[in-house]
Design a protein around this motif. Sequence first.
Motif: not given
Length: 511
Positions: A167, A187, A190, A192, A194, A317-318, A321-322, A324-325, A492
């Motif tokens: 990310m 993070l 998961t 992922v 940074k 960033e929330c 991640l969302d 990306l999912f 998730a």
Amino acid sequence: MEKKLSAVFASLGAKLVRAHPYKPAVKHGFIGSQKEGMKVFSRIDPEAPLVVAESVWQYSHHLLHGLISHRGPILTVANWSGTWPGLVGMLNLNGSLTKAGVKYSTLWSENFDDALFLEGFERWLRTGSTTHRTSHVRPLRRATVPSRARAVARKIAADLRVRKSIMGVFDEGCMGMYNAIIPDELLFPTGVYKERLSQSALFYAATHVSDTDAKAVLAWYKKQGLKFHFGSNEKTDLTPRQVLWQCKTYVAAVRLADEFGCETIGIQYQQGLKDLLPASDLVEGTLNSTVRPPVKRADGSVIRAGEPIPHFNEVDECAGLDGLFTDRVHKALGQPRANTLHDLRWGDWDRSRTTADYVWVFLISGSAPADHHIGGWAGSDSLRQPAMYFRLGGGTLRGIAKPGEIVWSRVFVENSKLKMDLGRAKVITLPAAETERRWRETTPQWPIMHAVTYGVSRDQMMARHKSNHIQVAYAKSAREADLALYTKAALAAELGLEVSLCGTKADGGAF
């Protein structure tokens, strides 16, 4: 708002005292910095009942320090207005307080005279706390997840654990959004990680994009039918020069994402780059689009042709991640991959009476993909960002969201855990006059989505949602949207998030 709140306090036998004065020199009474906020809180009794009144957007870090150390009861209150988006500011602050583990109560109202507000307000004055029912929220573990959703989720999760993902973060903490920063230790599980990039790197890279490349991007936009509302006054109008700088920023962002292997990236937006470049919104919306101007590597190959590069607005960033999912899930399921966050800006009943449903205004500053708009690129236009935000201008990517079935979601941090809420909704079409009314009540330069949430009322959404942002993605049908929701929820959960389903499916049935 202050006058109305003072009147309500007085009617209940209490007195509201302003903690910081109106400032004649700047013609406002807002706390304008973290430094000023600390000075204000140093004069407040840490045991006193405290009301944070929100009638505009605010930078949460101007207040967060004082609220974290405050020992007395805290109540956040928002006005219900699209023009003065206190509810947006309050949702951001609530998400930040939730992440920080601060106890607080929250209320909202249009006129501060309705039963929900008055009863909740009286209860807070009497007991120091008020709560709301959230019966629309159901843990994923209580739902029957389709076997296909579980299988797809496990495959994606296994890939993330082994191959991992990057990310790209162009500086953290935009506009004090503490709730938008995911701690590394939460993070990492998961898969992922940074890549901490600098806004200065993006600016530097943009200055090294050739005029030829920038003009090619602008020509591509025009060929697709995107309409630019150009003028000649740099201070007030959108100009070709501003858009060419946005084109350079787009090319630079794509190349940096490729150089560092970033699956998704986030640009700061209102801090840092606003003093150097025009607004990044057209850039962000283009990145999130599946059909976008080609950007080539040195060897002539096109970077991620035919694919979005998911972008998370305001370095949330929330949302990153969302997003990306969502991209992974929708690719695996053959569903539309373009997704974006919106501000949960406001909502109102439909004045045109086209629908009896309560209709939310999902609105963002321009990062919505063209895929989401009626007519795509040809149905979109670009207007100058309001000068109060960007003195150097820059265009938006504006459009009206097309009707269809969507999944909405939000990743947030609570009790040192990553969590995700998901729900279903539909986007509807409203008459032009009603759309214009809603744009005029909010920000007419920005893209708009008319959303109806299934099984989640206005007050239920406000009681539960832990951010001013909400992630959205389309599916081809209601059935496929349900499958996409279950798959993302299962993904998730597989990666360690605590997942809850909110509301109902399109047919009204429980998840």
